[in-house]
Design a protein around this motif. Structure first.
Motif, PDB file in Angstrom:
ATOM      1  N   LEU A 139       0.852  -1.195   0.000  1.00  0.00           N
ATOM      2  CA  LEU A 139       0.000   0.000   0.000  1.00  0.00           C
ATOM      3  C   LEU A 139       0.884   1.240   0.000  1.00  0.00           C
ATOM      4  O   LEU A 139       1.960   1.232   0.608  1.00  0.00           O
ATOM      5  N   LEU A 142       0.356   5.940   4.356  1.00  0.00           N
ATOM      6  CA  LEU A 142      -0.922   6.465   4.841  1.00  0.00           C
ATOM      7  C   LEU A 142      -1.293   7.800   4.193  1.00  0.00           C
ATOM      8  O   LEU A 142      -2.424   7.988   3.733  1.00  0.00           O
ATOM      9  N   CYS A 145      -2.804   7.843   0.770  1.00  0.00           N
ATOM     10  CA  CYS A 145      -4.070   7.143   0.536  1.00  0.00           C
ATOM     11  C   CYS A 145      -5.235   8.096   0.744  1.00  0.00           C
ATOM     12  O   CYS A 145      -5.071   9.216   1.237  1.00  0.00           O
ATOM     13  N   ARG A 168      -8.092   4.536   5.054  1.00  0.00           N
ATOM     14  CA  ARG A 168      -7.332   5.203   3.994  1.00  0.00           C
ATOM     15  C   ARG A 168      -7.232   4.256   2.811  1.00  0.00           C
ATOM     16  O   ARG A 168      -6.467   3.274   2.844  1.00  0.00           O
ATOM     17  N   ASP A 170      -6.388   2.710  -0.837  1.00  0.00           N
ATOM     18  CA  ASP A 170      -5.350   2.737  -1.871  1.00  0.00           C
ATOM     19  C   ASP A 170      -5.947   3.400  -3.111  1.00  0.00           C
ATOM     20  O   ASP A 170      -6.923   2.892  -3.694  1.00  0.00           O
ATOM     21  N   TRP A 190      -5.550   1.017   4.404  1.00  0.00           N
ATOM     22  CA  TRP A 190      -5.190   0.987   5.822  1.00  0.00           C
ATOM     23  C   TRP A 190      -6.456   1.211   6.628  1.00  0.00           C
ATOM     24  O   TRP A 190      -7.300   2.028   6.247  1.00  0.00           O
ATOM     25  N   ARG A 192      -8.088   1.459  10.844  1.00  0.00           N
ATOM     26  CA  ARG A 192      -8.154   1.248  12.298  1.00  0.00           C
ATOM     27  C   ARG A 192      -9.461   1.872  12.773  1.00  0.00           C
ATOM     28  O   ARG A 192     -10.125   2.597  12.011  1.00  0.00           O
ATOM     29  N   TRP A 241      -1.977  -0.031  12.863  1.00  0.00           N
ATOM     30  CA  TRP A 241      -2.818  -0.066  11.683  1.00  0.00           C
ATOM     31  C   TRP A 241      -2.899  -1.470  11.097  1.00  0.00           C
ATOM     32  O   TRP A 241      -1.931  -2.223  11.149  1.00  0.00           O
ATOM     33  N   LYS A 243      -3.840  -3.650   7.486  1.00  0.00           N
ATOM     34  CA  LYS A 243      -4.070  -3.585   6.037  1.00  0.00           C
ATOM     35  C   LYS A 243      -5.219  -4.530   5.719  1.00  0.00           C
ATOM     36  O   LYS A 243      -5.195  -5.691   6.157  1.00  0.00           O
ATOM     37  N   SER A 265       0.232  -5.011  11.765  1.00  0.00           N
ATOM     38  CA  SER A 265       1.399  -4.130  11.613  1.00  0.00           C
ATOM     39  C   SER A 265       2.715  -4.908  11.684  1.00  0.00           C
ATOM     40  O   SER A 265       3.767  -4.392  11.312  1.00  0.00           O
TER      41      SER A 265
END
Lengths: 281, 281
Positions: A139, A142, A145, A168, A170, A190, A192, A241, A243, A265
């Motif tokens: 990715l 952050l 994105c 966020r 891609d 990303w 969370r 975070w 993915k 992560s």
């Protein structure tokens, strides 16, 4: 006795996080749990399916002694849920050895909304071997994105789910937002929770159904109601975070499968899921 | 009244084929079906999971009027089954619109062996759209593949399942048979039932768990008991040979996922499945 079940330690000075508060279930003494489905998890035609999975997952946490973690959860979605009171009825089908097989139903207004089978165990007790050949999604950083917090206010109002996450996307697979889908059937980014509540095994059940459907990226926008979703939680995620990558490879007969991977992560594939959903018409 | 349910027209002069005979279920008038699990489907520690799925799938065929076909079936395996009598108890959770949600349990000797949730519908009534981006496996011609009929007699005796199929493995991923696994975690080949009984929606439930585990190709031979298997049947298969491909991408924590694709002779992806299984130790 009514008893509140807390899925993880409260994060800030004894105050539960938003997610923990909204999945809180209360045992009503008859083998059932009651829950108040939050208004914030609505999207499209009802309450988000991943959030409902986490609610049920939380109710099941105390079903089998020593087996607090979802390992496999298969949910069959019967009808849309709405914010407000709901009931989770659960039962132990088999508890023995290292895993337990459980069943649960979430009902509302006297009607079953979701029916679930699950395997629970203790993820912290699994062996350390990792021989994963799947490739972690690459990715952009952050800041390169597309934050869904930048979505139009009108959209955020009709889809309050958007504000539950710091998501966020891609940009390579987000062209659909401006009418230019990539055609790959992929959505990734990303993610969370909005209040930075750290991920755990339970919140992964939410994460596997949090992103827009991969069909957006095929130029098929619109609601894609889930018929069935099975999530496998393979490890307790590291803090930070996540993915998340969704992809579909078989859109046919008015349905499509959507595969999801969640990487933590530490670069570990912590959850996989597949769902069968109706293709938007 | 006892009543036999036949899943498809008998193939030869009114004689049922082996598969049809061995999945035949009889309604016992109390909402249950009885079945005699055939000895020929044994492999490893018990009766093959795909065969059991087809047995349950057959019992569910008459549960919802106008919805004869499995679309999604999620099975949680509780304990190994043995040849001999078994009972399938089924119930309708919701029947409305184009699909029905069903539940079933297969029990034997008073213990539940498998518990199932399923979506049934009418595959012949689905729209014709196909936008599949998955790529059909490229297999060498039949005569260049390795027939499992050439397996040692001793193996065929302890694993009678082998003789239920005409299975031709792609040699590129069959090196494990001579101690040289490719390391890719893939097993694929041509398959049909040994008596050439044509595939249908029900037999696809068998086909998604018929091959050796993909872990063989990682140099991890041995029994890999399934915890959970979800199959999606996406179309009625065309007559002829099927291509089946199994792959695993995440062997970790003593478990692995195994994805299966089944392609029909018309080049259509007719079934997908994923299972979570224990890695051989």
């Amino acid at each position: 006795m009514h008893r509140a079940v807390s899925p993880s330690p409260p994060r800030i000075n004894g105050m539960g996080t938003e997610f923990d508060r909204d999945i809180e279930v209360t045992a009503n003494g008859t083998g059932e749990h009651t829950v108040e489905l939050g208004e914030g998890w609505v999207v499209g035609g009802g309450v988000n399916g991943g959030y409902l999975l986490a609610v049920i997952g939380n109710a099941l946490r105390e079903a089998a002694p020593g087996k607090p973690d979802p390992i496999s959860v298969s949910a069959y979605y019967l009808s849309a849920s709405t914010p407000g009171p709901a009931t989770v009825r659960s039962r132990v089908i088999r508890d023995g050895g290292s895993v337990a097989t459980l069943a649960a139903d979430l009902s509302q207004d006297g009607a079953d909304r979701i029916t679930v089978l699950a395997t629970y165990g203790d993820l912290s007790g699994l062996p350390d071997d990792v021989r994963t050949s799947a490739v972690e999604p690459e990715l952009p950083p952050l800041e390169q994105c597309l934050p869904t917090s930048a979505a139009p206010e009108k959209l955020k109002k009709t889809a309050p789910l958007l504000s539950r996450f710091d998501l966020r996307l891609d940009p390579a697979y987000a062209g659909w937002a401006v009418g230019q889908p990539s055609g790959n059937g992929v959505v990734q980014g990303w993610i969370r929770l909005a209040d930075a509540r750290e991920p755990d095994a339970l919140s992964l059940l939410l994460m596997v159904d949090a992103l827009p459907p991969a069909t957006y990226d095929l130029g098929l926008p619109g609601w894609a109601p889930t018929l069935e979703l099975t999530a496998h939680v393979r490890a307790i995620p590291a803090p930070g975070w996540l993915k998340v990558r969704h992809a579909t490879r078989n859109v046919a007969g008015g349905m499509f499968e959507e595969d999801c991977e969640v990487w933590d992560s530490a670069g570990r594939l912590v959850a996989q899921s597949r769902q069968l959903a109706r293709a938007p018409r």
